[in-house]
Design a protein around this motif. Structure first.
Motif, mmCIF file in Angstrom:
data_model
loop_
_atom_site.group_PDB
_atom_site.id
_atom_site.type_symbol
_atom_site.label_atom_id
_atom_site.label_comp_id
_atom_site.label_asym_id
_atom_site.label_seq_id
_atom_site.Cartn_x
_atom_site.Cartn_y
_atom_site.Cartn_z
ATOM 1 N N ASN A 168 9.505 18.671 11.796
ATOM 2 C CA ASN A 168 10.448 19.574 12.456
ATOM 3 C C ASN A 168 10.075 21.024 12.175
ATOM 4 O O ASN A 168 9.322 21.322 11.251
ATOM 5 C CB ASN A 168 11.869 19.301 11.951
ATOM 6 N N SER A 169 10.635 21.914 12.972
ATOM 7 C CA SER A 169 10.405 23.353 12.789
ATOM 8 C C SER A 169 8.921 23.659 12.635
ATOM 9 O O SER A 169 8.496 24.363 11.708
ATOM 10 C CB SER A 169 11.168 23.863 11.567
ATOM 11 N N LEU A 170 8.128 23.131 13.545
ATOM 12 C CA LEU A 170 6.677 23.291 13.444
ATOM 13 C C LEU A 170 6.273 24.747 13.585
ATOM 14 O O LEU A 170 6.886 25.527 14.327
ATOM 15 C CB LEU A 170 5.992 22.430 14.497
ATOM 16 N N LYS A 171 5.215 25.101 12.861
ATOM 17 C CA LYS A 171 4.685 26.456 12.853
ATOM 18 C C LYS A 171 3.234 26.415 13.332
ATOM 19 O O LYS A 171 2.563 25.382 13.198
ATOM 20 C CB LYS A 171 4.728 27.015 11.431
ATOM 21 N N PRO A 172 2.729 27.528 13.828
ATOM 22 C CA PRO A 172 1.316 27.548 14.240
ATOM 23 C C PRO A 172 0.359 27.142 13.113
ATOM 24 O O PRO A 172 -0.676 26.508 13.376
ATOM 25 C CB PRO A 172 1.108 29.003 14.667
ATOM 26 N N GLU A 173 0.725 27.465 11.887
ATOM 27 C CA GLU A 173 -0.150 27.097 10.762
ATOM 28 C C GLU A 173 -0.150 25.598 10.462
ATOM 29 O O GLU A 173 -0.923 25.133 9.618
ATOM 30 C CB GLU A 173 0.227 27.883 9.501
ATOM 31 N N ASP A 174 0.705 24.840 11.144
ATOM 32 C CA ASP A 174 0.668 23.382 11.014
ATOM 33 C C ASP A 174 -0.400 22.766 11.920
ATOM 34 O O ASP A 174 -0.638 21.550 11.860
ATOM 35 C CB ASP A 174 2.019 22.772 11.366
ATOM 36 N N THR A 175 -1.027 23.581 12.747
ATOM 37 C CA THR A 175 -2.067 23.086 13.642
ATOM 38 C C THR A 175 -3.223 22.503 12.848
ATOM 39 O O THR A 175 -3.784 23.164 11.966
ATOM 40 C CB THR A 175 -2.574 24.216 14.552
ATOM 41 N N ALA A 176 -3.560 21.249 13.142
ATOM 42 C CA ALA A 176 -4.615 20.550 12.406
ATOM 43 C C ALA A 176 -4.775 19.157 12.993
ATOM 44 O O ALA A 176 -3.949 18.700 13.793
ATOM 45 C CB ALA A 176 -4.265 20.436 10.921
ATOM 46 N N TYR A 223 0.811 -1.201 0.000
ATOM 47 C CA TYR A 223 0.000 0.000 0.000
ATOM 48 C C TYR A 223 0.852 1.263 0.000
ATOM 49 O O TYR A 223 1.895 1.333 0.666
ATOM 50 C CB TYR A 223 -0.915 0.022 1.232
ATOM 51 N N ALA A 224 0.395 2.248 -0.742
ATOM 52 C CA ALA A 224 0.911 3.599 -0.589
ATOM 53 C C ALA A 224 0.201 4.227 0.606
ATOM 54 O O ALA A 224 -0.983 3.974 0.840
ATOM 55 C CB ALA A 224 0.643 4.417 -1.847
ATOM 56 N N VAL A 225 0.925 5.037 1.343
ATOM 57 C CA VAL A 225 0.363 5.666 2.541
ATOM 58 C C VAL A 225 0.600 7.162 2.480
ATOM 59 O O VAL A 225 1.713 7.617 2.179
ATOM 60 C CB VAL A 225 0.996 5.088 3.821
ATOM 61 N N GLY A 226 -0.436 7.900 2.764
ATOM 62 C CA GLY A 226 -0.342 9.351 2.742
ATOM 63 C C GLY A 226 -0.749 9.963 4.070
ATOM 64 O O GLY A 226 -1.449 9.344 4.866
ATOM 65 N N TRP A 227 -0.279 11.180 4.277
ATOM 66 C CA TRP A 227 -0.708 11.998 5.404
ATOM 67 C C TRP A 227 -1.445 13.222 4.862
ATOM 68 O O TRP A 227 -0.954 13.885 3.941
ATOM 69 C CB TRP A 227 0.480 12.452 6.244
ATOM 70 N N PHE A 228 -2.583 13.492 5.459
ATOM 71 C CA PHE A 228 -3.371 14.666 5.137
ATOM 72 C C PHE A 228 -3.694 15.363 6.436
ATOM 73 O O PHE A 228 -3.573 14.784 7.515
ATOM 74 C CB PHE A 228 -4.662 14.260 4.419
ATOM 75 N N ARG A 229 -4.111 16.620 6.337
ATOM 76 C CA ARG A 229 -4.464 17.342 7.557
ATOM 77 C C ARG A 229 -5.658 18.231 7.303
ATOM 78 O O ARG A 229 -5.920 18.639 6.165
ATOM 79 C CB ARG A 229 -3.278 18.159 8.073
ATOM 80 N N GLN A 230 -6.357 18.525 8.382
ATOM 81 C CA GLN A 230 -7.513 19.413 8.289
ATOM 82 C C GLN A 230 -7.540 20.323 9.492
ATOM 83 O O GLN A 230 -7.614 19.857 10.636
ATOM 84 C CB GLN A 230 -8.804 18.599 8.203
ATOM 85 N N ALA A 231 -7.463 21.612 9.204
ATOM 86 C CA ALA A 231 -7.547 22.623 10.248
ATOM 87 C C ALA A 231 -8.999 23.056 10.396
ATOM 88 O O ALA A 231 -9.796 22.910 9.462
ATOM 89 C CB ALA A 231 -6.666 23.813 9.887
ATOM 90 N N PRO A 232 -9.371 23.614 11.558
ATOM 91 C CA PRO A 232 -10.754 24.044 11.757
ATOM 92 C C PRO A 232 -11.197 25.028 10.690
ATOM 93 O O PRO A 232 -10.493 25.995 10.392
ATOM 94 C CB PRO A 232 -10.711 24.700 13.136
ATOM 95 N N GLY A 233 -12.349 24.755 10.095
ATOM 96 C CA GLY A 233 -12.898 25.647 9.094
ATOM 97 C C GLY A 233 -12.251 25.552 7.726
ATOM 98 O O GLY A 233 -12.591 26.335 6.829
ATOM 99 N N LYS A 234 -11.330 24.617 7.564
ATOM 100 C CA LYS A 234 -10.641 24.471 6.277
ATOM 101 C C LYS A 234 -10.859 23.069 5.722
ATOM 102 O O LYS A 234 -11.206 22.139 6.437
ATOM 103 C CB LYS A 234 -9.142 24.748 6.439
#
Length: 123
Positions: free
Chosen positions: A83-91, A32-43
């Motif tokens: 690494n080097s996480l930013k607030p916009e990575d919140t999800a 299997y191929a495996v992916g990571w996705f993210r979802q922030a509130p309201g997005k």
């Protein structure tokens, strides 16, 4: 069927690191191929990174150079080192799997999804 369980999320400060894990059970994970996705509130859910069953990887531009995806087929686990996480990575971060050959960046390619793990980055 493939069951996916994410772990490793948490609350960190900007500049910190986290490693997310996606543990799979069920069918042969190496196929299997495996992916990571993210979802922030309201997005909408957005692509983060993916790794093909042959090891090829793709990254979204906004995480390139900061995130690294890897897989350990012996452990049926895919990792996302952040690494080097930013607030916009919140999800909420989700891992997903499908049996295609390529490292697809499209969520519609993926058949199996985990429940997600929350990542919160404070400034």
């Amino acid at each position: 069927q493939v069951q996916l369980v994410e772990s490793g999320g948490g609350l960190v400060q900007a500049g910190d690191s986290l490693r997310l894990s996606c543990a799979a059970s069920g069918r042969t994970f190496k196929d299997y191929a495996v992916g990571w996705f993210r979802q922030a509130p309201g997005k909408e859910r957005e692509f983060v990174s993916t790794i093909a069953r042959g090891g090829n990887t793709n990254y979204a531009d906004y995480v390139k150079g900061r995130f690294t995806i890897s897989r350990d087929n012996a452990k049926n686990t895919v990792y996302l080192q952040m690494n080097s996480l930013k607030p916009e990575d919140t999800a909420v971060y989700y891992c997903a799997a499908y049996s295609g050959r390529s490292a697809s960046t499209y969520s519609r390619s993926y058949d199996y999804w985990g429940q997600g793990t929350q990542v919160t980055v404070s400034s």
